[in-house]
Design an enzyme around this catalytic site. Structure first.
Site, PDB file in Angstrom:
ATOM      1  CD  GLU A 174      -3.137  -0.915   2.126  1.00 20.09           C
ATOM      2  OE1 GLU A 174      -2.942  -0.201   3.126  1.00 20.09           O
ATOM      3  OE2 GLU A 174      -4.205  -1.535   1.948  1.00 20.09           O
ATOM      4  CD  GLU A 375      -3.827  -6.052   2.840  1.00 24.35           C
ATOM      5  OE1 GLU A 375      -4.633  -5.312   3.437  1.00 24.35           O
ATOM      6  OE2 GLU A 375      -2.598  -5.884   2.865  1.00 24.35           O
TER       7      GLU A 375
HETATM    8  C1  BG6 Z   1      -4.423  -2.719   4.890  1.00 24.37           C
HETATM    9  C2  BG6 Z   1      -3.061  -3.182   5.344  1.00 24.37           C
HETATM   10  O1  BG6 Z   1      -4.420  -1.342   4.927  1.00 24.37           O
HETATM   11  O2  BG6 Z   1      -5.526  -3.008   5.660  1.00 24.37           O
HETATM   12  C3  BG6 Z   1      -3.064  -4.211   6.446  1.00 24.37           C
HETATM   13  O3  BG6 Z   1      -2.246  -3.575   4.283  1.00 24.37           O
HETATM   14  C4  BG6 Z   1      -4.177  -3.898   7.402  1.00 24.37           C
HETATM   15  O4  BG6 Z   1      -1.794  -4.211   7.032  1.00 24.37           O
HETATM   16  C5  BG6 Z   1      -5.498  -4.003   6.662  1.00 24.37           C
HETATM   17  O5  BG6 Z   1      -4.191  -4.697   8.543  1.00 24.37           O
HETATM   18  C6  BG6 Z   1      -6.721  -3.819   7.527  1.00 24.37           C
HETATM   19  O6  BG6 Z   1      -6.576  -2.668   8.300  1.00 24.37           O
HETATM   20  P1  BG6 Z   1      -6.830  -2.693   9.858  1.00 24.37           P
HETATM   21  O7  BG6 Z   1      -6.455  -1.368  10.319  1.00 24.37           O
HETATM   22  O8  BG6 Z   1      -8.267  -2.983  10.016  1.00 24.37           O
HETATM   23  O9  BG6 Z   1      -5.964  -3.768  10.387  1.00 24.37           O
END
Ligand code: BG6
Length: 478
Positions: A174, A375
């Site tokens: 990201e 993701e």
């Molecule tokens: C993305 C990241 O932004 O979202 C992860 O690459 C992150 O590292 C994921 O954990 C979810 O975000 P959060 O803050 O809910 O853990």
């Protein structure tokens, strides 16, 4: 579905699940000095590690000592791949050493061997929100051109060592989320940078962004020499920005705001700065250290595919003033408004599966490169019932709706998608809040926000559900 074997998987990041922060010769990273926050409560970055503070990433879910057990569960789940990252500080504890730390390299040999023996392909991000604390404190992170060299050395050490074990790589996780200059943790974790009073965050962003893009391009060039069969991608956070209405002013506001989303992938993919960015540098009078030699390297080191995260969409309205800057995704958008057509999670993240199909189409139209959804997931509070059950229907609904939208993009729109890795396949420490209670996993880990719990792992209802999605290659989403 495509004819190629589809990479169904899970995604994780070293600092959010490994723990063992000072074991095996590992040095402290920028994440090891981040305290826990909560929804609406920012995480603090301390100068050094302070004895009386709780740093949730230091132990995380202790994969460092549970990796065999966890990989066994991933195999039972039927994962075809596991996306994870390499902690830079296991390989170069301070970051400026000339030789890598053998014990750190051996840890990932063990993990990758275990994955491969279980039929799971490792998909690796080189830097997922972390760098050695020493580089951040003593060199200013990616403010400093020297850090490009340190990163390249780290990348080469990983490529050399794992050239026969890993095919799919990504350089920076990201990379674009630091465009939201309103949240200090983004700059810190992406680039090891803290903006100082009197500085223009936007100008800082473009300089550190340039050095990171350069480091990424150098890594691509070096990686291809080490193994021409490597597939090396970028990784961006993609949150599409819709216009609030068909008012041409709203439409234009969203189009311009989307430059924030496209700036980094435009350079990663095309190998040169987009005209809207060059105009901005000129208009704002930014003095950036970008040499002709750098530009030639950017041109040569373009990526093979686009890895991206998709969690939500957002909306802008030309005449709005942003009054809810607590929503991290809207932090950098002064004219963001709520979308009246969709609901949000307990952490205020809008839930929009259709936006994934839109994103796949938009990215594919623009770049014509294979896409990898690395993701996607639903952060929620889960309860362990009767000592061993977790009924997580909302997660099943979220994942099912997003997978359905992805399949539509593949089967109907013809988008080329390599794979799909569900975020936080096992519960991990939340990145933005540092909490354990914001859970994404299909595997529950008994650990709470304060660091209490047995660390025992339990399968949630979503475990069996995701297993049959994978087994049926996406045909059975019920
Ligand atoms: C993305 C990241 O932004 O979202 C992860 O690459 C992150 O590292 C994921 O954990 C979810 O975000 P959060 O803050 O809910 O853990």
């Amino acid at each position: 579905m495509t004819k190629k074997p589809f990479l169904w998987g899970g995604a994780l990041a070293a600092h959010q699940f490994e723990g063992g922060w000072n074991e095996g010769g590992k040095g402290p990273s920028v994440v090891d000095v981040m305290t826990a926050g909560a929804h609406g409560v920012a995480r603090q970055i301390t100068q050094e590690i302070e004895a009386d503070k709780f740093y949730p990433n230091q132990t995380a879910i202790d994969f460092y000592h549970h990796y065999k057990e966890d990989i066994k569960l991933f195999a039972e789940l039927g994962l075809k791949c596991l996306r994870t990252s390499i902690a830079w500080t296991r390989i170069f504890p301070k970051g400026d050493e000339l030789e890598p730390n053998e014990e750190g390299l051996r840890f990932y040999d063990n993990v990758f061997d275990e994955l491969i023996a279980n039929g799971i392909e490792p998909v690796i991000t080189l830097s997922h929100f972390e760098m050695p604390l020493h580089i951040a404190r003593h060199y200013g992170g990616f403010r400093n051109r020297k850090t490009v060299e340190f990163f390249e050395r780290f990348a080469v050490a990983c490529f050399e060592r794992y050239k026969n074990k890993v095919k799919y790589w990504m350089t920076f996780n990201e990379i674009n989320n630091q465009m939201d200059t309103s949240n200090p943790i983004f700059f810190w974790t992406n680039s090891g940078v803290q903006v100082q009073p009197g500085e223009n965050p936007q100008e800082v962003l473009y300089q550190v962004g340039h050095y990171e893009l350069l480091a990424s391009a150098k890594a691509v060039i070096a990686g291809k020499k080490i193994n021409p069969n490597f597939e090396i991608g970028c990784m961006i956070s993609h949150v599409p920005i819709y216009p609030y209405s068909c008012n041409p002013e709203d439409m234009m506001a969203s189009e311009i705001a989307m430059h924030q989303r496209f700036f980094f992938p435009d350079v990663h993919v095309r190998g040169y700065y987009p005209s809207y960015a060059l105009k901005e540098f000129e208009r704002e009078g930014y003095k950036l250290d970008i040499t002709d030699e750098d530009l030639a390297i950017l041109k040569q080191g373009t990526v093979d595919y686009i890895g991206f995260s998709y969690y939500m969409s957002t909306v802008v309205k030309a005449d709005a003033k942003n009054d809810h800057r607590d929503n991290i995704v809207n932090g950098a958008l002064p004219n963001a408004v709520e979308n009246p057509y969709i609901k949000s999670s307990d952490w205020g993240w809008p839930i929009d599966p259709e936006g994934l199909r839109y994103t796949l189409n938009r990215l594919y139209d623009r770049y014509q490169l294979p896409l990898f959804i690395v993701e996607n997931g639903f952060g929620a509070i889960d309860e362990l019932e009767n000592g061993n059950k977790v009924h997580d229907k909302p997660r099943i609904e979220y994942l099912g709706a997003h997978i359905k939208a992805m399949l539509k993009a593949i089967d109907y729109d013809g988008v080329d998608v390599i794979g799909y890795t569900a975020w936080g396949i096992i519960d991990v420490v939340s990145f933005t809040t540092g909490e354990m209670k914001k859970r994404y996993g299909v595997i529950y880990v008994d650990r709470d926000n304060e660091g209490n719990g047995t660390m025992k792992r339990y399968k949630k209802d979503s475990f069996d559900w995701y297993k049959q999605v994978i087994d049926s290659n996406g045909a059975n989403l019920k």
